[in-house]
Design a protein around this motif. Sequence first.
Motif, PDB file in Angstrom:
ATOM      1  N   TYR B  59       0.835  -1.209   0.000  1.00  0.00           N
ATOM      2  CA  TYR B  59       0.000   0.000   0.000  1.00  0.00           C
ATOM      3  C   TYR B  59       0.867   1.255   0.000  1.00  0.00           C
ATOM      4  CZ  TYR B  59      -4.730  -1.817   0.462  1.00  0.00           C
ATOM      5  OH  TYR B  59      -5.941  -2.394   0.214  1.00  0.00           O
ATOM      6  N   THR B  60       1.941   1.220   0.810  1.00  0.00           N
ATOM      7  CA  THR B  60       2.847   2.371   0.851  1.00  0.00           C
ATOM      8  C   THR B  60       3.360   2.690  -0.547  1.00  0.00           C
ATOM      9  OG1 THR B  60       3.530   1.839   3.098  1.00  0.00           O
ATOM     10  CG2 THR B  60       5.018   3.223   1.817  1.00  0.00           C
ATOM     11  N   LEU B  61       3.783   1.628  -1.270  1.00  0.00           N
ATOM     12  CA  LEU B  61       4.313   1.849  -2.614  1.00  0.00           C
ATOM     13  C   LEU B  61       3.221   2.325  -3.562  1.00  0.00           C
ATOM     14  CD1 LEU B  61       6.749  -1.177  -2.966  1.00  0.00           C
ATOM     15  CD2 LEU B  61       7.317   1.236  -2.662  1.00  0.00           C
ATOM     16  N   HIS B  62       2.001   1.800  -3.366  1.00  0.00           N
ATOM     17  CA  HIS B  62       0.890   2.239  -4.216  1.00  0.00           C
ATOM     18  C   HIS B  62       0.632   3.729  -4.049  1.00  0.00           C
ATOM     19  CE1 HIS B  62      -2.984   2.447  -6.170  1.00  0.00           C
ATOM     20  NE2 HIS B  62      -3.447   3.035  -5.102  1.00  0.00           N
ATOM     21  N   MET B 185      -4.919  -2.776 -14.720  1.00  0.00           N
ATOM     22  CA  MET B 185      -3.456  -2.782 -14.659  1.00  0.00           C
ATOM     23  C   MET B 185      -3.005  -4.029 -13.902  1.00  0.00           C
ATOM     24  SD  MET B 185      -2.200  -0.202 -16.220  1.00  0.00           S
ATOM     25  CE  MET B 185      -3.512  -0.400 -17.414  1.00  0.00           C
ATOM     26  N   PRO B 186      -2.014  -4.763 -14.450  1.00  0.00           N
ATOM     27  CA  PRO B 186      -1.537  -5.958 -13.763  1.00  0.00           C
ATOM     28  C   PRO B 186      -1.014  -5.617 -12.365  1.00  0.00           C
ATOM     29  CG  PRO B 186      -0.660  -5.840 -15.975  1.00  0.00           C
ATOM     30  CD  PRO B 186      -1.348  -4.552 -15.731  1.00  0.00           C
ATOM     31  N   GLN B 187      -1.473  -6.375 -11.380  1.00  0.00           N
ATOM     32  CA  GLN B 187      -1.083  -6.120  -9.998  1.00  0.00           C
ATOM     33  C   GLN B 187       0.193  -6.897  -9.676  1.00  0.00           C
ATOM     34  OE1 GLN B 187      -3.130  -4.215  -7.787  1.00  0.00           O
ATOM     35  NE2 GLN B 187      -4.246  -3.666  -9.650  1.00  0.00           N
ATOM     36  N   ALA B 198      -2.617  -5.677  -1.434  1.00  0.00           N
ATOM     37  CA  ALA B 198      -2.258  -4.298  -1.773  1.00  0.00           C
ATOM     38  C   ALA B 198      -2.344  -4.065  -3.282  1.00  0.00           C
ATOM     39  CB  ALA B 198      -0.849  -3.992  -1.282  1.00  0.00           C
ATOM     40  N   PRO B 199      -2.880  -2.904  -3.695  1.00  0.00           N
ATOM     41  CA  PRO B 199      -3.107  -2.654  -5.124  1.00  0.00           C
ATOM     42  C   PRO B 199      -1.899  -2.090  -5.863  1.00  0.00           C
ATOM     43  CG  PRO B 199      -4.037  -0.887  -3.852  1.00  0.00           C
ATOM     44  CD  PRO B 199      -3.402  -1.815  -2.866  1.00  0.00           C
ATOM     45  N   VAL B 200      -0.685  -2.307  -5.347  1.00  0.00           N
ATOM     46  CA  VAL B 200       0.485  -1.783  -6.058  1.00  0.00           C
ATOM     47  C   VAL B 200       0.587  -2.515  -7.393  1.00  0.00           C
ATOM     48  CG1 VAL B 200       2.024  -3.348  -4.786  1.00  0.00           C
ATOM     49  CG2 VAL B 200       2.969  -1.356  -5.945  1.00  0.00           C
ATOM     50  N   ASN B 201       0.750  -1.750  -8.493  1.00  0.00           N
ATOM     51  CA  ASN B 201       0.675  -2.355  -9.820  1.00  0.00           C
ATOM     52  C   ASN B 201       1.776  -1.831 -10.734  1.00  0.00           C
ATOM     53  OD1 ASN B 201      -0.344   0.086 -11.291  1.00  0.00           O
ATOM     54  ND2 ASN B 201      -1.969  -0.148  -9.765  1.00  0.00           N
ATOM     55  N   VAL B 202       1.709  -2.189 -12.007  1.00  0.00           N
ATOM     56  CA  VAL B 202       2.793  -1.838 -12.931  1.00  0.00           C
ATOM     57  C   VAL B 202       3.057  -0.338 -13.016  1.00  0.00           C
ATOM     58  CG1 VAL B 202       2.700  -3.853 -14.432  1.00  0.00           C
ATOM     59  CG2 VAL B 202       1.178  -1.928 -14.853  1.00  0.00           C
ATOM     60  N   MET B 203       2.084   0.465 -12.596  1.00  0.00           N
ATOM     61  CA  MET B 203       2.315   1.907 -12.658  1.00  0.00           C
ATOM     62  C   MET B 203       3.485   2.324 -11.767  1.00  0.00           C
ATOM     63  SD  MET B 203       0.464   3.058 -14.968  1.00  0.00           S
ATOM     64  CE  MET B 203       0.693   4.838 -14.825  1.00  0.00           C
ATOM     65  N   ILE B 262      -1.756   9.536 -12.439  1.00  0.00           N
ATOM     66  CA  ILE B 262      -2.458   9.146 -11.213  1.00  0.00           C
ATOM     67  C   ILE B 262      -3.752   8.427 -11.587  1.00  0.00           C
ATOM     68  CG2 ILE B 262      -3.635  10.011  -9.146  1.00  0.00           C
ATOM     69  CD1 ILE B 262      -1.711  12.376  -9.171  1.00  0.00           C
ATOM     70  N   ALA B 263      -4.375   8.900 -12.672  1.00  0.00           N
ATOM     71  CA  ALA B 263      -5.649   8.319 -13.089  1.00  0.00           C
ATOM     72  C   ALA B 263      -5.484   6.836 -13.405  1.00  0.00           C
ATOM     73  CB  ALA B 263      -6.193   9.075 -14.298  1.00  0.00           C
ATOM     74  N   LEU B 264      -4.398   6.463 -14.098  1.00  0.00           N
ATOM     75  CA  LEU B 264      -4.214   5.048 -14.423  1.00  0.00           C
ATOM     76  C   LEU B 264      -4.027   4.229 -13.153  1.00  0.00           C
ATOM     77  CD1 LEU B 264      -3.352   6.293 -17.345  1.00  0.00           C
ATOM     78  CD2 LEU B 264      -2.448   4.001 -17.637  1.00  0.00           C
ATOM     79  N   ASN B 265      -3.203   4.768 -12.252  1.00  0.00           N
ATOM     80  CA  ASN B 265      -2.924   4.038 -11.019  1.00  0.00           C
ATOM     81  C   ASN B 265      -4.184   3.828 -10.189  1.00  0.00           C
ATOM     82  OD1 ASN B 265      -1.113   2.755  -9.258  1.00  0.00           O
ATOM     83  ND2 ASN B 265      -0.947   4.599  -7.987  1.00  0.00           N
TER      84      ASN B 265
END
Lengths: 323, 378
Positions: B59-62, B185-187, B198-203, B262-265
Amino acid sequence: MEFFNSSIFMLDSSIRLTVPLLLACLAGLYSERAGIFDIGLEGKMLAGAFAAATVAALSGSALYGLMAGIGVSIIMSLIHGVASITFRGNQIISGVAINFLAAGLTTLLGQTWFRQGGRTPQLSGDARFTGIELPYAAELADVPIIGGIYSELLSGHNILVYVAFAAVPITYYVLFHTRFGLRLRASGENPKAVDTAGVNVNFMRFKAVIITGVLCGIAGAYLSTAQSAGFGNNMTAGKGFIALAALIFAKWMPIRALFATLLFGFLDALQIRLQGVELPMIGEVPVQLIQALPYVLTVILLAGFIGKAVGPKAGGIPYVKER
Amino acid sequence: MSVRKPLPRWADLILIPALNLTLAFLVSGLVVLIIGESPLEAVQILLFGAFGYGEGLGYTLHFATNFVFAGLAFSIASHAGQFNIGAEGQAYIAGLGAILVALFLDQTHWLIVMPLAMLAAGALGGFWGFVPGYLAAKRGSHVVITTIMFNFIAASIMVYLLNNVLKEPSNMAPESASVVNAGKMPQLREFWDFFGFAPVNVMLFVAIAALIFTYILLWRTELGYKIRTLGKNPDAAHYAGISNSAIVMISMTIAGAMAAMIALNEVLGVQNRLVLDFVFGYGFVGIAVGLMGRNHPIGIALAAILFGALYQGGQELAFMMPAVTREMIVVIQALVILFTGAMEGLFRGPLETIFGLIEFSKNSDAETEKDQHKDSKE
């Protein structure tokens, strides 16, 4: 006659919605005329509203609430002043910080003290500012036209409404017909000249910022103890920014500020009135269009497509005394 | 004589931000005390929540991903001397481009969706930055006011579109249809279950690329040189033959396109549909990130992680210490902006004096030594 009555009703609600905008707009006027940009009007109003509602709830007196609202708003103003006048920090950044500080602290403290999800207790009786009947309002109510205007539109508002409208000529007089006003305006246009005349520019600017605090505090108290019966999360909802827009629209002039805020207040009343209403010929007007209108108009005006808005020359620049 | 001298570079870049940040945290601790909780315990919970386990770190990274984009949106404009506080609106309007592309190409592959969605979002966000840039450059509008107004205009447009155009007839809530396949987006959790939910993804990788891109753009290209020259001295830039108005418009457009990511993320990484207020103030945090990071990519990366940790740790804190609500983070954020941004001069004066005194005594030491040396020679 029915049309007349409903127009009076619309204007009446416009006036009520104009008051916080007008107070905040005049607040910004003092500060910006003295050369201090203030995008923290929103935050000061919010903090003022919270303090007013809190003290009014605890003491049961709207007047004490008002004083607390003004006090807290002045403290926020002084933070802005210390940052941007004493430490010559960036006035925009300081304003952003004030807005966040108010948004965070009001909800946090509200939740800690009252445990109602950030709301303050419901106010009633003397803890709120209530309407004042002007003399003979009831007797004149049945007189056609004049009666409607007098007893509906002019009478029955709370004291803060009259204070707000009285502040317009007072501001005009103070700014343009007193020595204090001349010095204040000069601090925003040509601070060096003020300094040469032996007047302390920074102290002058602090005075202006404090007046800004007072007016924002009254605006906040109006929101939480007159218009509503208590404080709710983020209850200013962008009014500080509309006031800022109105200030530009008014080209930093007090009388024009009255008309600009009346226009924006009217748009707000119109938007509330038109929600879900089908108009003949046009159909349903998207309320968002009317909501966005003050901002769109301001952008257009600022870009010089209709007239030109030029702010005080030394606005945003900290004054550095030559050594 | 005056002992004040400009600070050494390390003090300017590290010592002053560190001192200001410490002060911001001390005042935040005071607020926690006022609420009646222990600040030390709060810090422990916050740190563990942000870094102590995989999901928290995810989450922190997201959040940090959002803040990198928002910080860059502020900083790139800032280098050109423009104060962009419109990242919020630029990201919001960009959500439209992201979701439309993703919905349209939902049955293809994410490798197709992602670049096109970035392009569409970037175009809209860039446009939302370009217009204030154009108005500032050509019509003399104040960028601060215009970008504030544009935030509100974007919000009105999105409310209208979500309620009247994008809303599914079967759905009561004002939100668009959802993407289900390639639009997401791939998680990172799909490859590494360390990250839990956590939703951290390729973004995240796009954010890292954006940081590198910004460094190269600003310090290794001609355009970057022009941008920085304009920011440092518009008159000199003009005299050197740089078209100031073009640079203002270009930098504001790039800034808007950065905010658009930000919108994509958020839209394609978390919500999978367009919802109201998905930007959630991230754009405004960018101001704090940019200020703290001294408008440098490395600083922005560190500041973004700090704020990511504050957001994630703050959620944990609100859960473990109910008295400390989510708004505590807003307060900390405000104090960080106040002390590292507006009151930046608070320590500068005293430090300049201290450093000046050290320098002065060193010099005089050296001089007396020299004198002694001379004396002994004679």
